[in-house]
Design a protein around this motif. Structure first.
Motif, PDB file in Angstrom:
ATOM      1  N   VAL A 163      42.026  48.835  41.579  1.00 42.90           N
ATOM      2  CA  VAL A 163      42.841  50.056  41.612  1.00 42.90           C
ATOM      3  C   VAL A 163      43.799  50.096  40.429  1.00 42.90           C
ATOM      4  O   VAL A 163      43.994  51.147  39.788  1.00 42.90           O
ATOM      5  CB  VAL A 163      43.614  50.149  42.949  1.00 42.90           C
ATOM      6  N   ALA A 164      44.396  48.945  40.104  1.00 41.99           N
ATOM      7  CA  ALA A 164      45.329  48.888  38.979  1.00 41.99           C
ATOM      8  C   ALA A 164      44.629  49.212  37.662  1.00 41.99           C
ATOM      9  O   ALA A 164      45.168  49.960  36.825  1.00 41.99           O
ATOM     10  CB  ALA A 164      45.978  47.507  38.914  1.00 41.99           C
ATOM     11  N   LEU A 165      43.434  48.670  37.460  1.00 44.62           N
ATOM     12  CA  LEU A 165      42.698  48.960  36.233  1.00 44.62           C
ATOM     13  C   LEU A 165      42.270  50.418  36.177  1.00 44.62           C
ATOM     14  O   LEU A 165      42.298  51.044  35.109  1.00 44.62           O
ATOM     15  CB  LEU A 165      41.473  48.045  36.131  1.00 44.62           C
ATOM     16  N   ALA A 166      41.849  50.968  37.310  1.00 45.13           N
ATOM     17  CA  ALA A 166      41.434  52.376  37.331  1.00 45.13           C
ATOM     18  C   ALA A 166      42.592  53.301  36.982  1.00 45.13           C
ATOM     19  O   ALA A 166      42.389  54.350  36.345  1.00 45.13           O
ATOM     20  CB  ALA A 166      40.873  52.725  38.702  1.00 45.13           C
ATOM     21  N   MET A 167      43.790  52.939  37.360  1.00 38.63           N
ATOM     22  CA  MET A 167      44.955  53.787  37.099  1.00 38.63           C
ATOM     23  C   MET A 167      45.564  53.540  35.719  1.00 38.63           C
ATOM     24  O   MET A 167      46.014  54.475  35.051  1.00 38.63           O
ATOM     25  CB  MET A 167      46.022  53.539  38.177  1.00 38.63           C
ATOM     26  N   ARG A 168      45.575  52.290  35.268  1.00 39.18           N
ATOM     27  CA  ARG A 168      46.260  51.936  34.028  1.00 39.18           C
ATOM     28  C   ARG A 168      45.328  51.808  32.829  1.00 39.18           C
ATOM     29  O   ARG A 168      45.667  52.244  31.731  1.00 39.18           O
ATOM     30  CB  ARG A 168      47.021  50.615  34.223  1.00 39.18           C
ATOM     31  N   ARG A 169      44.171  51.179  33.035  1.00 41.45           N
ATOM     32  CA  ARG A 169      43.246  50.925  31.917  1.00 41.45           C
ATOM     33  C   ARG A 169      41.815  51.209  32.362  1.00 41.45           C
ATOM     34  O   ARG A 169      41.039  50.278  32.597  1.00 41.45           O
ATOM     35  CB  ARG A 169      43.382  49.485  31.423  1.00 41.45           C
ATOM     36  N   PRO A 170      41.439  52.446  32.464  1.00 43.61           N
ATOM     37  CA  PRO A 170      40.066  52.780  32.897  1.00 43.61           C
ATOM     38  C   PRO A 170      38.988  52.208  31.984  1.00 43.61           C
ATOM     39  O   PRO A 170      37.875  51.930  32.439  1.00 43.61           O
ATOM     40  CB  PRO A 170      40.061  54.312  32.872  1.00 43.61           C
ATOM     41  N   SER A 171      39.323  52.037  30.713  1.00 42.23           N
ATOM     42  CA  SER A 171      38.330  51.513  29.769  1.00 42.23           C
ATOM     43  C   SER A 171      37.952  50.069  30.068  1.00 42.23           C
ATOM     44  O   SER A 171      36.904  49.589  29.617  1.00 42.23           O
ATOM     45  CB  SER A 171      38.863  51.614  28.339  1.00 42.23           C
ATOM     46  N   ALA A 172      38.802  49.364  30.822  1.00 42.37           N
ATOM     47  CA  ALA A 172      38.534  47.954  31.127  1.00 42.37           C
ATOM     48  C   ALA A 172      37.715  47.788  32.401  1.00 42.37           C
ATOM     49  O   ALA A 172      37.341  46.664  32.746  1.00 42.37           O
ATOM     50  CB  ALA A 172      39.849  47.189  31.257  1.00 42.37           C
ATOM     51  N   LEU A 173      37.424  48.904  33.083  1.00 41.05           N
ATOM     52  CA  LEU A 173      36.702  48.795  34.357  1.00 41.05           C
ATOM     53  C   LEU A 173      35.295  48.244  34.182  1.00 41.05           C
ATOM     54  O   LEU A 173      34.816  47.479  35.019  1.00 41.05           O
ATOM     55  CB  LEU A 173      36.651  50.163  35.040  1.00 41.05           C
ATOM     56  N   GLU A 174      34.618  48.650  33.104  1.00 39.34           N
ATOM     57  CA  GLU A 174      33.247  48.175  32.911  1.00 39.34           C
ATOM     58  C   GLU A 174      33.211  46.665  32.726  1.00 39.34           C
ATOM     59  O   GLU A 174      32.355  45.969  33.295  1.00 39.34           O
ATOM     60  CB  GLU A 174      32.597  48.876  31.726  1.00 39.34           C
ATOM     61  N   GLY A 175      34.144  46.139  31.932  1.00 38.43           N
ATOM     62  CA  GLY A 175      34.204  44.690  31.748  1.00 38.43           C
ATOM     63  C   GLY A 175      34.537  43.960  33.038  1.00 38.43           C
ATOM     64  O   GLY A 175      33.966  42.913  33.337  1.00 38.43           O
ATOM     65  N   TRP A 176      35.449  44.535  33.825  1.00 35.77           N
ATOM     66  CA  TRP A 176      35.804  43.970  35.124  1.00 35.77           C
ATOM     67  C   TRP A 176      34.616  43.992  36.073  1.00 35.77           C
ATOM     68  O   TRP A 176      34.360  43.016  36.800  1.00 35.77           O
ATOM     69  CB  TRP A 176      36.993  44.734  35.699  1.00 35.77           C
ATOM     70  N   ALA A 177      33.877  45.107  36.043  1.00 41.54           N
ATOM     71  CA  ALA A 177      32.701  45.221  36.909  1.00 41.54           C
ATOM     72  C   ALA A 177      31.643  44.195  36.530  1.00 41.54           C
ATOM     73  O   ALA A 177      31.043  43.553  37.399  1.00 41.54           O
ATOM     74  CB  ALA A 177      32.127  46.630  36.840  1.00 41.54           C
ATOM     75  N   ASN A 178      31.413  44.028  35.217  1.00 42.38           N
ATOM     76  CA  ASN A 178      30.424  43.042  34.787  1.00 42.38           C
ATOM     77  C   ASN A 178      30.866  41.621  35.131  1.00 42.38           C
ATOM     78  O   ASN A 178      30.038  40.776  35.506  1.00 42.38           O
ATOM     79  CB  ASN A 178      30.187  43.163  33.281  1.00 42.38           C
ATOM     80  N   PHE A 179      32.175  41.363  35.020  1.00 47.55           N
ATOM     81  CA  PHE A 179      32.680  40.035  35.408  1.00 47.55           C
ATOM     82  C   PHE A 179      32.421  39.771  36.883  1.00 47.55           C
ATOM     83  O   PHE A 179      31.971  38.688  37.266  1.00 47.55           O
ATOM     84  CB  PHE A 179      34.175  39.940  35.109  1.00 47.55           C
ATOM     85  N   LEU A 180      32.707  40.777  37.715  1.00 43.35           N
ATOM     86  CA  LEU A 180      32.474  40.620  39.157  1.00 43.35           C
ATOM     87  C   LEU A 180      30.992  40.432  39.446  1.00 43.35           C
ATOM     88  O   LEU A 180      30.611  39.656  40.335  1.00 43.35           O
ATOM     89  CB  LEU A 180      33.004  41.839  39.914  1.00 43.35           C
ATOM     90  N   GLY A 181      30.137  41.157  38.709  1.00 45.33           N
ATOM     91  CA  GLY A 181      28.703  41.016  38.913  1.00 45.33           C
ATOM     92  C   GLY A 181      28.213  39.620  38.575  1.00 45.33           C
ATOM     93  O   GLY A 181      27.421  39.023  39.317  1.00 45.33           O
ATOM     94  N   VAL A 182      28.695  39.091  37.432  1.00 44.94           N
ATOM     95  CA  VAL A 182      28.311  37.731  37.041  1.00 44.94           C
ATOM     96  C   VAL A 182      28.866  36.719  38.036  1.00 44.94           C
ATOM     97  O   VAL A 182      28.177  35.772  38.444  1.00 44.94           O
ATOM     98  CB  VAL A 182      28.823  37.422  35.620  1.00 44.94           C
ATOM     99  N   PHE A 183      30.121  36.921  38.455  1.00 44.29           N
ATOM    100  CA  PHE A 183      30.747  36.019  39.423  1.00 44.29           C
ATOM    101  C   PHE A 183      29.994  36.035  40.746  1.00 44.29           C
ATOM    102  O   PHE A 183      29.765  34.988  41.368  1.00 44.29           O
ATOM    103  CB  PHE A 183      32.207  36.418  39.624  1.00 44.29           C
ATOM    104  N   ALA A 184      29.597  37.241  41.177  1.00 44.30           N
ATOM    105  CA  ALA A 184      28.815  37.363  42.410  1.00 44.30           C
ATOM    106  C   ALA A 184      27.481  36.643  42.268  1.00 44.30           C
ATOM    107  O   ALA A 184      27.004  35.999  43.216  1.00 44.30           O
ATOM    108  CB  ALA A 184      28.590  38.835  42.755  1.00 44.30           C
ATOM    109  N   GLY A 185      26.871  36.749  41.076  1.00 44.23           N
ATOM    110  CA  GLY A 185      25.601  36.064  40.854  1.00 44.23           C
ATOM    111  C   GLY A 185      25.746  34.558  40.903  1.00 44.23           C
ATOM    112  O   GLY A 185      24.893  33.852  41.462  1.00 44.23           O
ATOM    113  N   VAL A 186      26.848  34.046  40.320  1.00 49.87           N
ATOM    114  CA  VAL A 186      27.092  32.603  40.347  1.00 49.87           C
ATOM    115  C   VAL A 186      27.303  32.130  41.783  1.00 49.87           C
ATOM    116  O   VAL A 186      26.745  31.114  42.212  1.00 49.87           O
ATOM    117  CB  VAL A 186      28.317  32.256  39.477  1.00 49.87           C
ATOM    118  N   LEU A 187      28.126  32.878  42.535  1.00 53.02           N
ATOM    119  CA  LEU A 187      28.371  32.505  43.932  1.00 53.02           C
ATOM    120  C   LEU A 187      27.091  32.575  44.756  1.00 53.02           C
ATOM    121  O   LEU A 187      26.826  31.706  45.590  1.00 53.02           O
ATOM    122  CB  LEU A 187      29.431  33.426  44.536  1.00 53.02           C
TER     123      LEU A 187
END
Length: 313
Positions: A163-187
């Motif tokens: 929510v903080a990234l969506a409100m403050r830095r929308p451009s960083a959402l894609e990188g955050w999403a990819n990080f979560l995707g990779v993290f989910a894959g590792v887990l």
């Protein structure tokens, strides 16, 4: 309603095949988890389920769900709902619904795990008391509570950051999403190793549900194919997680089937049950023939039970 913009043109006419397959997958996810929920509740214990499997599975599911929520294409699909029909909007967001349902079902396993955690019995053998298990040889109720608290805290943390990234830095959402995707894959790639170890250690199925895994192993591959067809190669961090999970779950499924039906322990259990039935029938026949009565065995007060700390009277 006018013609949709070029960005939304692909969503405007989804057809019937893909939405139907996606809807069937959602129903399949719900049905596949029900045997596991029912097995824990019906047995009154979560014995045999690794706390680290629950921890990794819940955090992996949370990461995958937040990943698709933060994925830029999801935001575009939501904005297109103002330009396309309700059915087309529904079809375009089915991937989000699938991951949301999967997360909710696994989170339910987390809650059932801690509610029905067996405190009165050994974590490696339900026929032994907890006091007879050497310290450090299995999970404790404190471990179950810590796992639950960690999963809840992680869910809140990822939601706040998103929510903080969506409100403050929308451009960083894609990188955050990819990080979560990779993290989910590792887990997901290591999620089943603790459970495989636990199942091998107890040489049994415990409270794991074989029907659930029989449905989810092939269903996971079908689900991944459905998401890959919708998201494309750019969505590899979304559907790749499910491919890894399905393959590892197949390994666990093979182990549980062996221990349940083909291992020497399971065969001995069948022989013991047959022998017990023979004694029962023999005792019944004797009481009819000589008029004697057979007193039922008196249960010792020291017998081991599988009482759960949150369900004790």
């Amino acid at each position: 309603m006018g013609s949709p913009s070029p960005t939304c043109a692909d969503l405007a006419y989804p057809g019937w095949v893909q939405p139907m397959i996606s809807s069937i997958i959602i129903i399949g996810i719900l049905i596949s988890y029900l045997p596991q929920h029912i097995r824990i509740i019906s047995r009154g214990t979560s014995f045999g389920i690794s706390p680290w499997f629950v921890l990794l599975g819940t955090t992996s599911g949370t990461s995958a769900f937040v990943n698709i929520l933060c994925f830029p294409k999801t935001a575009v699909d939501v904005s297109c709902c103002r330009e396309i029909s309700g059915f087309a909007c529904f079809a375009g967001l089915l991937g989000v619904v699938q991951l949301g349902v999967q997360w909710l079902c696994f989170f339910t396993i987390l809650l059932l795990y801690v509610i029905y955690f067996p405190r009165a019995t050994s974590s490696t053998d339900p026929t032994r008391s907890a006091d007879s298990t050497p310290e450090g040889q299995g999970p404790t109720y404190r471990t179950a509570l810590a796992v639950t608290a960690t999963c809840i805290a992680y869910t809140l943390l990822t939601a706040i950051i998103s929510v903080a990234l969506a409100m403050r830095r929308p451009s960083a959402l894609e990188g955050w999403a990819n990080f979560l995707g990779v993290f989910a894959g590792v887990l997901a790639s290591i999620q089943y190793f603790p459970q495989i170890y636990t199942t091998w250690r107890i040489r049994g199925v415990g409270s794991l549900s074989i029907p659930m895994m029989c449905i989810q192993t092939p269903g996971g591959l079908l689900w991944a194919g459905s998401l890959a067809a919708r998201e494309g190669l750019k969505g590899w961090s979304i559907w790749g997680v499910i491919v890894v999970t399905a393959c590892l779950q197949g390994v666990l499924l093979a182990m549980t089937i062996y221990f349940e039906y083909f291992s020497p322990k399971s065969k001995q259990k069948d022989l013991d049950e047959d022998e017990q039935d023979g004694h029962t029938h023999g005792a019944g026949a004797g009481s009819v023939g000589d008029g004697s009565t057979t007193n039922p065995p008196v249960k010792s007060n020291q017998g081991v039970s599988e009482e759960t700390p949150l369900l004790q009277s």
